[in-house]
Every structure is written in C-alpha cells, then in structure tokens.
Write a protein that holds these residues in place. Structure first.
Motif, mmCIF file in Angstrom:
data_model
loop_
_atom_site.group_PDB
_atom_site.id
_atom_site.type_symbol
_atom_site.label_atom_id
_atom_site.label_comp_id
_atom_site.label_asym_id
_atom_site.label_seq_id
_atom_site.Cartn_x
_atom_site.Cartn_y
_atom_site.Cartn_z
ATOM 1 N N THR A 115 0.842 -1.190 0.000
ATOM 2 C CA THR A 115 0.000 0.000 0.000
ATOM 3 C C THR A 115 0.878 1.241 0.000
ATOM 4 O O THR A 115 2.095 1.150 0.152
ATOM 5 N N MET A 116 0.236 2.385 -0.169
ATOM 6 C CA MET A 116 0.948 3.661 -0.129
ATOM 7 C C MET A 116 0.175 4.628 0.753
ATOM 8 O O MET A 116 -1.036 4.509 0.927
ATOM 9 N N ASN A 117 0.891 5.616 1.248
ATOM 10 C CA ASN A 117 0.279 6.712 1.970
ATOM 11 C C ASN A 117 -0.542 7.531 0.974
ATOM 12 O O ASN A 117 -0.089 7.793 -0.137
ATOM 13 N N ILE A 118 -1.730 7.969 1.362
ATOM 14 C CA ILE A 118 -2.597 8.703 0.439
ATOM 15 C C ILE A 118 -1.953 10.011 -0.025
ATOM 16 O O ILE A 118 -2.152 10.439 -1.159
ATOM 17 N N THR A 119 -1.147 10.636 0.811
ATOM 18 C CA THR A 119 -0.431 11.847 0.392
ATOM 19 C C THR A 119 0.550 11.518 -0.729
ATOM 20 O O THR A 119 0.639 12.249 -1.723
ATOM 21 N N ASP A 120 1.264 10.417 -0.597
ATOM 22 C CA ASP A 120 2.193 10.007 -1.649
ATOM 23 C C ASP A 120 1.455 9.634 -2.933
ATOM 24 O O ASP A 120 1.931 9.911 -4.036
ATOM 25 N N ILE A 121 0.283 9.029 -2.795
ATOM 26 C CA ILE A 121 -0.523 8.691 -3.972
ATOM 27 C C ILE A 121 -0.935 9.956 -4.709
ATOM 28 O O ILE A 121 -0.792 10.062 -5.933
ATOM 29 N N MET A 122 -1.456 10.943 -3.985
ATOM 30 C CA MET A 122 -1.913 12.178 -4.617
ATOM 31 C C MET A 122 -0.750 12.953 -5.238
ATOM 32 O O MET A 122 -0.881 13.524 -6.314
ATOM 33 N N THR A 123 0.393 12.961 -4.555
ATOM 34 C CA THR A 123 1.568 13.637 -5.110
ATOM 35 C C THR A 123 2.009 12.955 -6.405
ATOM 36 O O THR A 123 2.328 13.619 -7.396
ATOM 37 N N GLU A 124 2.020 11.637 -6.411
ATOM 38 C CA GLU A 124 2.406 10.896 -7.614
ATOM 39 C C GLU A 124 1.422 11.146 -8.758
ATOM 40 O O GLU A 124 1.832 11.306 -9.911
#
Length: 166
Positions: A115-124
C-alpha cells in the motif's frame, strides 16, 4: 464536508421540473470518505453513483461506496498511515475556535501489503498528470490545510515531489 452534497445527487437523478438535468462527473475519485453512508438518502446517492461512467476508490477497507468503484486501489490503513490533519479554526466553517493547529498521526504498525500513503498517492498522481506545480501551489496557498506556506521556510518548491514525511 458539511455541504449540501445530496443536492448534487438530486440534480443528477431527479431534477426539479423545468430545470436542466445535471450530468454526472466523468470520473469520481474517493479516498478516506464514504459518501453513500454519509448522505441522508442512501437510495438517491446509490442511483447517482451508478450513473458515473468511471469511479476509483482508494480504500483501506471495502465500504458501501467502494462497491460501486470500477477500480479499487489500496491505501495505508489507519495504523500504517502518516497524516497531518488540520484542527479547528483554520477553515471558514470553524471560525469560532480560539486556537488552531495541526495533528500529526504517526504509524504504529508496519505495512502488511503493498500500500501507499494517500499523500504520496496524490503527489504521484499530480506528478504523472503534469500538475505537480499546481498541486504544490495549492498546498502553499493554504487552500488544503488552512495554513499558508508561501513566503515561509516551509514553502514547497513547485517542481519538487515531496514525500508524506517531508
């Protein structure tokens, strides 16, 4: 958050007489929210969501809204997540608070899966769609957390990808 979201559903499903019928969004993306269970008319919300051509849900658990998603993507669970959240008095809807601040939620368990942190997902997503500068400026302007970073030591560089920890 506290707005009349049910009116958007109503306008899609059953607009008032002599009003144009609203079209649903082309894409509906959810994370850390379950609008179907949060709105006051579950049947109306379900009917509106059914009319969305494509839906993506970032979830750590399957909920009522994610059942309608075309694509379900995992995010960190509550015990794995690192998040910064605004507390009181930093948005126009909470003006009665005398003090405001930020809460930092730190992970207390290691990730079990990929999984990923949602902040990292949105940044990506912002990076891959060519919107990184706009994304960082949105954060800098204070429109997300309620605190302006412009002209402070914490101002984000527009062309740099920042991780959740940063």
């Amino acid at each position: 958050f506290y707005g009349p979201t049910h009116l958007a559903c109503l306008m899609i499903v059953n607009p008032p007489p002599n009003w144009p019928k609203a079209s649903p969004p082309d894409v509906f993306i959810t994370f850390r929210t379950n609008p179907l269970i949060s709105l006051n008319d579950l049947n109306l919300a379900e009917e509106a969501v059914k009319r969305v051509p494509f839906m993506v849900s970032f979830v750590h658990t399957i909920d009522e809204t994610s059942w309608f998603a075309d694509l379900i993507l995992p995010e960190d669970g509550d015990l794995e997540a690192l998040q910064t959240m605004p507390l009181a008095g930093n948005k126009d809807m909470e003006i009665s608070w005398e003090y405001s601040g930020l809460a930092a939620k730190q992970p207390c368990a290691k990730r079990l899966y990929n999984t990923m942190n949602i902040t990292d997902i949105m940044t990506e997503l912002a990076y891959k769609t060519g919107m990184l500068a706009e994304y960082n400026e949105f954060i800098n302007s204070g429109k997300w957390m309620g605190y302006r970073l412009n002209d402070t030591p914490w101002e984000l560089e527009l062309d740099k990808k920042y991780g959740a920890e940063e």
